[in-house]
Design an enzyme around this catalytic site. Structure first.
Site, PDB file in Angstrom:
ATOM      1  N   TRP A 102      -4.504  58.143 -14.243  1.00 48.68           N
ATOM      2  CA  TRP A 102      -3.812  58.239 -12.335  1.00 48.68           C
ATOM      3  C   TRP A 102      -4.670  56.451 -12.250  1.00 48.68           C
ATOM      4  O   TRP A 102      -4.756  56.120 -11.145  1.00 48.68           O
ATOM      5  CB  TRP A 102      -5.412  58.952 -11.772  1.00 48.68           C
ATOM      6  N   ASP A 173     -11.173  57.128  -6.637  1.00 50.53           N
ATOM      7  CA  ASP A 173     -10.625  58.711  -6.974  1.00 50.53           C
ATOM      8  C   ASP A 173     -11.747  59.034  -7.086  1.00 50.53           C
ATOM      9  O   ASP A 173     -12.314  59.084  -8.510  1.00 50.53           O
ATOM     10  CB  ASP A 173      -9.814  58.711  -7.218  1.00 50.53           C
ATOM     11  N   LYS A 197      -8.146  70.350  -6.321  1.00 48.88           N
ATOM     12  CA  LYS A 197      -9.378  70.637  -8.086  1.00 48.88           C
ATOM     13  C   LYS A 197     -10.225  71.170  -7.656  1.00 48.88           C
ATOM     14  O   LYS A 197     -10.262  72.175  -8.282  1.00 48.88           O
ATOM     15  CB  LYS A 197      -9.373  68.762  -8.681  1.00 48.88           C
TER      16      LYS A 197
HETATM   17  C1  LIG Z   1      -4.512  65.174  -9.443  1.00 52.15           C
HETATM   18  C2  LIG Z   1      -5.579  63.646  -9.545  1.00 52.15           C
HETATM   19  C3  LIG Z   1      -4.878  63.286  -9.064  1.00 52.15           C
HETATM   20  C4  LIG Z   1      -3.366  63.344  -8.360  1.00 52.15           C
HETATM   21  O1  LIG Z   1      -3.447  63.659  -6.958  1.00 52.15           O
HETATM   22  P1  LIG Z   1      -1.685  64.304  -6.485  1.00 52.15           P
HETATM   23  O2  LIG Z   1      -2.297  65.604  -4.944  1.00 52.15           O
HETATM   24  O3  LIG Z   1      -1.608  65.488  -7.666  1.00 52.15           O
HETATM   25  O4  LIG Z   1      -1.479  63.675  -5.690  1.00 52.15           O
HETATM   26  C5  LIG Z   1      -4.877  61.762  -8.880  1.00 52.15           C
HETATM   27  N1  LIG Z   1      -6.106  61.414  -9.404  1.00 52.15           N
HETATM   28  C6  LIG Z   1      -6.763  61.564  -9.619  1.00 52.15           C
HETATM   29  C7  LIG Z   1      -8.420  61.619 -10.439  1.00 52.15           C
HETATM   30  C8  LIG Z   1      -6.384  63.730 -10.225  1.00 52.15           C
HETATM   31  O5  LIG Z   1      -6.978  64.358 -10.992  1.00 52.15           O
END
Ligand SMILES: *Cc1c(COP(=O)(O)O)cnc(C)c1O
Length: 361
Positions: A102, A173, A197
């Protein structure tokens, strides 16, 4: 009703109480005769849902009035582009800590809009640890440091202790561990999280950023990809993902009721410790992550034999333990035990792991 424990990394399990509340309100929200899905996003009824969700999230994150919290669409992945588009000019440098795919995707996307540099990477070691955050190694002109706090695929996290006070702005993130343990989010200048998540259903992405970062940016940016567009209109510039925001708001209320982030942290530490201790003491399962960098949310493990791993996942499913297969790029197993996973789910998983070990020694 069929009852399972869902260990999916995302979209992932939600608190049963929240689902029940949404079910109860599904056809007739607060005596309006409408579902939240059918309501105008300009109505006062929706306004209340929107603003309460925003306030509750800001309160849980401990953010002060220097921050704006936005509800956006496009998932975490759209933030990989929005961040450089809004915070950098095309010759600007920003530093990225590459702790997994990511973070790597965010870095690659930033290359399209600016001149990112890699501060450090643990790719060589299949991202089994968090490289040192050494600000002195950052380019002097770098505009911010970018981190992925919890690496969903590799089961690592940058613990709160490792996030010191930096001189450079910090962008992060926090998709897979938002509100799972206490971080001082005021140390960050911008954080974002796709809801699916640890927060709610897919469809809404939370971005919390310092108000002084919200300004007219590069002219060529599409209106919808400018933070200012959304900040100026309280995330109601266009139709927001109303239902996803509503459910996310219910989750925020559930966290508050459970005792807030402190309570989540306590139970998350207990849950993850049970599982890690069991793995560390077993002769069949192994977790290869450096101890201090282990995630509380996503726990990866292998038997060392791909066929046995597949058998494990299949057998688990038969026992109502769903979605334990590791990410397609790394294989093995992954148990995502977000806030909404009850400790009983972790105990059921460990019981199954014991039985499986006994039968397959
Ligand atoms: C799942 C995830 C993403 C991507 O998220 P989307 O909403 O599917 O674009 C980005 N960063 C992390 C840490 C993730 O777990």
């Amino acid at each position: 009703m069929k009852k399972i424990y869902n260990f999916s990394a995302g979209p992932s399990t939600l608190p049963v109480e929240v689902l029940e509340k949404a079910q109860k309100e599904m056809l007739d929200y607060k005596n309006s005769g409408m579902s939240v899905m059918e309501m105008s996003h300009r109505s006062s009824l929706y306004d209340e849902i929107h603003n309460e969700a925003k306030e509750d999230l800001m309160e849980l994150m401990g953010l002060d009035e220097d921050y704006e919290l936005l509800f956006l669409q496009g998932g975490g992945s759209t933030q990989f582009a929005m961040i450089p588009m809004n915070l950098l000019n095309k010759d600007d440098i920003a530093s990225y800590l590459i702790t997994g795919s990511w973070a790597d995707k965010a870095y690659k996307e930033a290359k399209k809009f600016a001149k990112p540099e890699i501060l450090a990477s643990s790719k060589e070691d299949i991202y089994t640890y968090i490289p040192e955050i050494d600000e002195s190694k950052m380019n002097e002109k770098s505009k911010f440091l970018y981190l992925c706090v919890n690496n969903t695929i590799y089961g690592t996290r940058i613990s709160p202790e490792k996030i010191g006070k930096l001189n450079k702005p910090l962008v992060a993130d926090i998709s897979s561990n938002i509100l799972s343990e206490k971080y001082d989010y005021n140390k960050f200048d911008l954080v974002f999280a796709g809801a699916q998540k640890n927060l709610g259903p897919a469809g809404v992405t939370i971005v919390a950023l310092k108000k002084d970062l919200i300004k007219e940016t590069r002219e060529e940016i599409p209106t919808m990809l400018s933070y200012k567009t959304h900040a100026d209109k309280n995330s109601l510039y266009n139709t927001p993902p109303c239902f996803a925001i509503y459910v996310t708001g219910l989750v925020a209320k559930w966290i508050k009721k459970m005792g807030g982030v402190e309570a989540m942290e306590e139970i998350n530490k207990e849950k993850s410790k049970l599982l890690y201790d069991f793995i560390d003491n077993s002769s069949l399962y192994k977790n290869n992550v450096k101890l201090e960098d282990r995630s509380l949310m996503n726990i990866v493990f292998v038997t060392g034999d791909a066929e046995l791993d597949a058998k494990f996942v299949k057998g688990a499913k038969e026992k109502g333990l769903e979605n334990l297969k590791g990410h397609r790029t790394v294989g093995g197993m992954r148990a995502s035990i977000y806030n909404a996973m009850p400790i009983e789910g972790v105990k059921a998983l460990i019981d199954y792991m014991k039985d499986f070990e006994r039968e397959n020694r």
